[in-house]
Design an enzyme around this catalytic site. Structure first.
Site, mmCIF file in Angstrom:
data_model
loop_
_atom_site.group_PDB
_atom_site.id
_atom_site.type_symbol
_atom_site.label_atom_id
_atom_site.label_comp_id
_atom_site.label_asym_id
_atom_site.label_seq_id
_atom_site.Cartn_x
_atom_site.Cartn_y
_atom_site.Cartn_z
ATOM 1 N N HIS A 721 0.829 -1.204 0.000
ATOM 2 C CA HIS A 721 0.000 0.000 0.000
ATOM 3 C C HIS A 721 0.863 1.253 0.000
ATOM 4 C CE1 HIS A 721 -3.331 -2.781 0.654
ATOM 5 N NE2 HIS A 721 -2.617 -3.318 1.656
ATOM 6 N N GLU A 735 -2.320 0.591 7.744
ATOM 7 C CA GLU A 735 -1.449 -0.542 7.376
ATOM 8 C C GLU A 735 -0.235 -0.068 6.596
ATOM 9 O OE1 GLU A 735 -1.460 -4.615 4.651
ATOM 10 O OE2 GLU A 735 -3.283 -3.383 4.774
ATOM 11 N N HIS A 788 2.978 -6.954 4.764
ATOM 12 C CA HIS A 788 1.612 -6.444 4.971
ATOM 13 C C HIS A 788 1.185 -6.682 6.423
ATOM 14 C CE1 HIS A 788 0.217 -5.714 0.721
ATOM 15 N NE2 HIS A 788 1.331 -6.432 0.495
ATOM 16 N N GLU A 872 1.830 -11.585 6.222
ATOM 17 C CA GLU A 872 0.818 -10.862 7.012
ATOM 18 C C GLU A 872 1.265 -10.947 8.476
ATOM 19 O OE1 GLU A 872 -1.590 -9.116 5.928
ATOM 20 O OE2 GLU A 872 -2.176 -9.861 3.952
#
Length: 909
Positions: A721, A735, A788, A872
């Protein structure tokens, strides 16, 4: 002693009995044909036989090529102007001025004299002196002298001709006429029959062929003729009243009857028909570069039946139809040169006489005497005839002069080659191909010879043979090379010797493996290759007149292995001496860094450069240098760590450049070639030495990029992102910010451990998913790790823990930019292992819930070409887990675990 035979009487008798209607004009012996002013300036050329140029005006240059032959009686020359070069001609050497036409409106005068050294000057004569040369001096006091006017340079500027003298009672010389001189010297003293016989009687051979005395007396009444002669003679001066006896007059009459003459006239360029001449006199010109265009030939006073036939070889027409007895042969007024002639007697004349003839030909000068229908002149050489001489000789008597080289035809070079699996091929000639093309068959031997040589000399040749090198020269059809040994010819040298080398150039070219047809070489120069292990597959050979144009391009006729030369700048030593072709430059075992390098090519047969770039400590790769320029630094104590070298242009088509380096800790690494990286990057290792060599294209050994270049493992970190895409959000955190924070900590750890780290972003900026993969693929890292944080997508959640993903194929999501590698089994296997190793390290370091690893068709994993995983690290919308995720201490644990997992992966790959 006074002359004894009154031949004049016999001639008079003959003219009374046999009158002629022929209207033939002759120039008098002392006729002045030089209408030039004696004070006209001229070029005085002291000539030593070397090539020289003389500027005659602003546009016209006279080129002197050398002596036409060893006698040094003429010089070969040609003119050039704004239209180019003109035909070669010969220039007489002598004491008189000669005239040279340089245009339709302009002529120049010159004189050439042999000299040890060359000098040319334009002189204007001022002082003139008459010089007399005694030609004949008789016992009766008569004489002949030739009077010539010379200038202060000793040059004859005017020939006054012959002057005739008698001596009076006071012993004083008095000028008399030629007729008076002839009369005085044709009177005989009957008291000396021995002298009379000596003077007036033909040889016994001639008498055998003459009509008998009875036959002569039937045709002519000698008594009546002699009586008339006695009466006429008695009216002359008392000193000359002696009468020729009857028998001697008869013999003189016989001599007059048996002397036929060959008469001829030529049509000269720009001068039309010349007056007839006879019996060996010159018809045409010499030293004026004017062509004969036609001739007329006939016999006068023939004492036997028969006549003369002749035909000429004319530019553009070849041999013309045969003509006879005064008819025109040639092409008068058509501006076409005569090149050769054949003359033959017919009928009874052919039984009793031989007819000899010779030609003065452009470039060659006077050729030898031909006879009885043989060809005289040249054929196939485009040389003009400039003059002709013709003589009748009693049958079987000696020729008037040398009969060598009376006719010159274009010489021919013939050759045959021995071809792999085929053997000896049939002879070919004059530029035809011998060998094969497109069949990859080597020539193994060759034989070369000359035919129709117009001059003395041979053809010599030597070949360069596989594993043998240059062989000794052979000549005239001998074998050069090998037969039955399966050895390729690689090069050849051919040259002419003797007079052939003075008049012709020999050109030759070869079809060589890899290179095809090379340029034309000539006169002993090398053609083909040497040191490259390339076979000759075909050859063409051509003879060309000396100095004429080559049959084609002469560039790159011989390819010799070029030399690569290089020098390095070494710590504390400075620049080392140049080395070449694979030798080491630098040091080993002394722990001294290379700091700079210079590389160059010599003896390169093809266009192109050698270019190179170095990886410098603290700088990285620098822009290319070439052809001896410095790459690196001097005086900055910075090490070279790696190098790339390549060739450009035609050099790159025909050669590969190989190189290897001696690198700190590693020693000699493997060979690289043609722009590959050699050395190390990201490992802080110095180069200590280098070797460079050139290899014919495709003939070198294979190379390994991993053996030639040691590079620190590289990791592409992708903080997910960013910018307009904040990712998941909870508790005031995004995030995108958490991903970047952890990625920067991983970056520092990996760099500290010696890895190369690339980042998709280093700030809060937006980058599309596809652009992230494109950037990674362009940098070609060893692995791709996307970082992430998780979220359930709605409110708070009780979900927690760490999970990792590798790529799993789904046909519903085809690859956009990674069709070759996206589902590659090896990449998938390595990706799976990478995800598993990092997952385990993170779980162990944080005691977080282990959610395991799984395969997904995620865009960055699908489109990235190298092993890739997406991590993650925890759930941002789980309040308890978020409190840990936002702390620096927890982020440090995650970052160190990710770095450990990556390092563990690199221990396996």
């Amino acid at each position: 002693m006074r002359k004894k035979v009154l031949l004049l009487v016999a001639v008079m008798v003959f003219s009374l009995v046999f009158p002629t209607n022929l209207n033939v004009g002759y120039a008098t012996e002392n006729g002045d044909t030089d209408e030039l002013d004696i004070a006209s300036s001229y070029y005085f050329i002291y000539y030593n036989g070397e090539k020289q140029d003389i500027n005659l005006n602003e546009e016209v240059v006279l080129h002197l090529n050398g002596w036409t032959d060893d006698t040094q009686t003429s010089v070969q020359g040609y003119l050039s102007d704004k239209l180019g070069d003109h035909e070669v001609f010969s220039m007489n050497v002598g004491e008189e001025r000669e005239q040279l036409s340089i245009s339709n409106e302009e002529n120049v005068l010159y004189r050439i004299a042999p000299s040890e050294s060359y000098k040319a000057e334009q002189v204007e004569p001022v002082t003139f002196t008459d010089q007399a040369t005694v030609v004949t001096e008789n016992d009766n006091g008569t004489s002949i002298e030739e009077i010539k006017t010379v200038d202060e340079y000793g040059t004859i500027v005017h020939n006054q001709g012959l002057t005739y003298y008698s001596t009076d009672e006071n012993q004083q010389k008095t000028v008399i006429t030629k007729a008076e001189y002839d009369a005085l010297n044709l009177v005989t003293d009957p008291s000396s029959s021995e002298d009379a016989e000596e003077t007036a009687t033909p040889s016994e051979e001639v008498i055998e062929e003459l009509p008998t005395e009875d036959k002569v007396e039937e045709e002519i009444d000698p008594d009546a003729s002699l009586e008339k002669a006695e009466t006429e003679e008695s009216t002359s001066t008392e000193e000359h009243t002696t009468v020729m006896p009857k028998a001697e007059a008869s013999r003189a009459l016989k001599a007059a009857v048996v002397n036929p003459s060959i008469n001829y006239s030529s049509y000269v360029e720009g001068s039309k028909w010349q007056l007839p001449v006879k019996d060996g006199e010159l018809s045409g010109t010499s030293g004026q570069s004017k062509r004969l265009e036609a001739v007329k030939i006939f016999i006068e006073n023939a004492n036997y039946s028969g006549g003369v036939t002749y035909k000429t070889h004319v530019q553009g027409y070849g041999w013309m139809t045969e003509e006879k007895d005064g008819a025109i042969s040639g092409a008068p007024g058509e501006n076409k040169r005569m090149e050769a002639i054949q003359i033959e007697l017919t009928g009874e004349m052919a039984k009793h006489y031989d007819i000899y003839y010779r030609l003065h030909v452009q470039t060659f000068g006077w050729l030898g005497w031909a006879k009885n229908g043989a060809s005289a002149g040249t054929e196939g050489l485009s040389k003009r005839v400039e003059a002709v001489e013709i003589k009748l000789v009693e049958k079987g008597a000696k020729a008037p002069g040398s009969t060598d080289k009376s006719f010159i035809t274009k010489p021919s070079v013939t050759y045959s080659t021995h071809v792999q699996t085929i053997g000896w091929q049939p002879n070919v000639a004059d530029g035809e191909m011998s060998g094969t093309s497109g069949q990859s068959k080597r020539l193994e031997g060759i034989k070369i010879d000359l035919e129709n040589k117009p001059y003395s000399g041979n053809i010599e040749y030597s070949t360069h043979v596989q594993n043998i090198g240059w062989q000794n020269a052979v000549s005239n059809g001998e074998l050069s090379g090998t037969s039955g040994q399966s050895k390729r010819l690689e090069g050849i040298r051919i040259n002419l010797t003797g007079d052939m080398a003075k008049h012709y150039d020999i050109y030759y070219r070869v079809h060589a493996q890899t290179y095809g047809w090379l340029g034309w070489a000539k006169n002993g120069a090398s053609a083909g290759t040497e040191g490259l292990s390339k076979r000759v597959e075909a050859i063409e050979i051509v003879l060309v007149e000396k100095g004429a144009k080559a049959p084609g391009s002469t560039s790159t006729s011989f390819v010799k292995k070029p030399t690569v030369t290089y020098s390095t700048h070494v710590q504390t030593k400075g620049w080392l001496s140049n080395v070449t072709n694979g030798a080491s430059s630098g040091t080993t075992g002394q722990s001294k860094r290379l700091e700079a390098i210079k590389i160059d090519l010599t003896d390169a047969a093809f266009s192109g450069d050698i270019v190179y770039s170095t990886h410098i400590q603290g700088t990285g790769w620098v822009t290319n240098s070439s052809n001896g320029d410095i790459s690196g630094t001097v005086g900055k104590s910075k090490r070279l760590e790696a190098i790339k070298i390549s060739l450009t242009g035609d050099m790159a088509k025909y050669f590969d450049v190989y190189y290897r380096v001696h690198s700190q800790s590693y020693g000699w690494l493997g060979w690289a070639k043609n722009g590959m990286e050699a050395g190390s990057e990201g490992l802080s290792k110095r180069l200590e030495a280098i070797q460079i060599k050139l290899v014919p294209k495709g003939s070198g050994s294979s190379v390994s990029a991993t053996k030639a270049f040691k590079k620190a493992k590289s990791v592409f970190l992708d903080p997910g992102h960013g910018g307009s895409d904040p990712g998941a959000m909870a508790g005031g955190y995004t995030e995108a910010a958490l991903n970047l924070a952890v990625a920067k900590k991983v970056e520092k750890l990996l760099k500290d451990r010696g890895y190369i780290v690339y980042m998709s972003r280093t700030s809060d900026t937006y980058l599309s998913l596809l652009d992230r993969s494109k950037k990674a693929n362009a940098l070609n890292p060893d692995i791709f790790v996307s970082i992430h944080h998780n979220s359930t997508g709605s409110g708070s959640t009780t979900a927690s823990g760490i999970e990792s993903y590798y790529y799993k194929y789904n046909p519903a999501y085809p690859s956009v930019i990674n069709s070759d590698k996206h589902n590659d089994p090896n990449r998938v296997m390595k990706s799976t292992l990478l995800a598993d190793l990092i997952q385990n390290e993170m779980v162990n370091a944080t005691d977080a819930t282990n959610r395991g690893i799984d395969g997904e068709t995620l865009a960055v994993l699908r489109e990235t070409a190298v092993p890739a995983t997406l991590l993650e690290l925890g759930f941002i919308n789980n309040t308890a887990e978020r409190k840990k995720l936002v702390t620096s201490s927890y982020q440090n644990k995650l970052a160190e675990a990710i770095a450990d997992g990556i390092e563990e992966y690199f221990e396996r790959f």
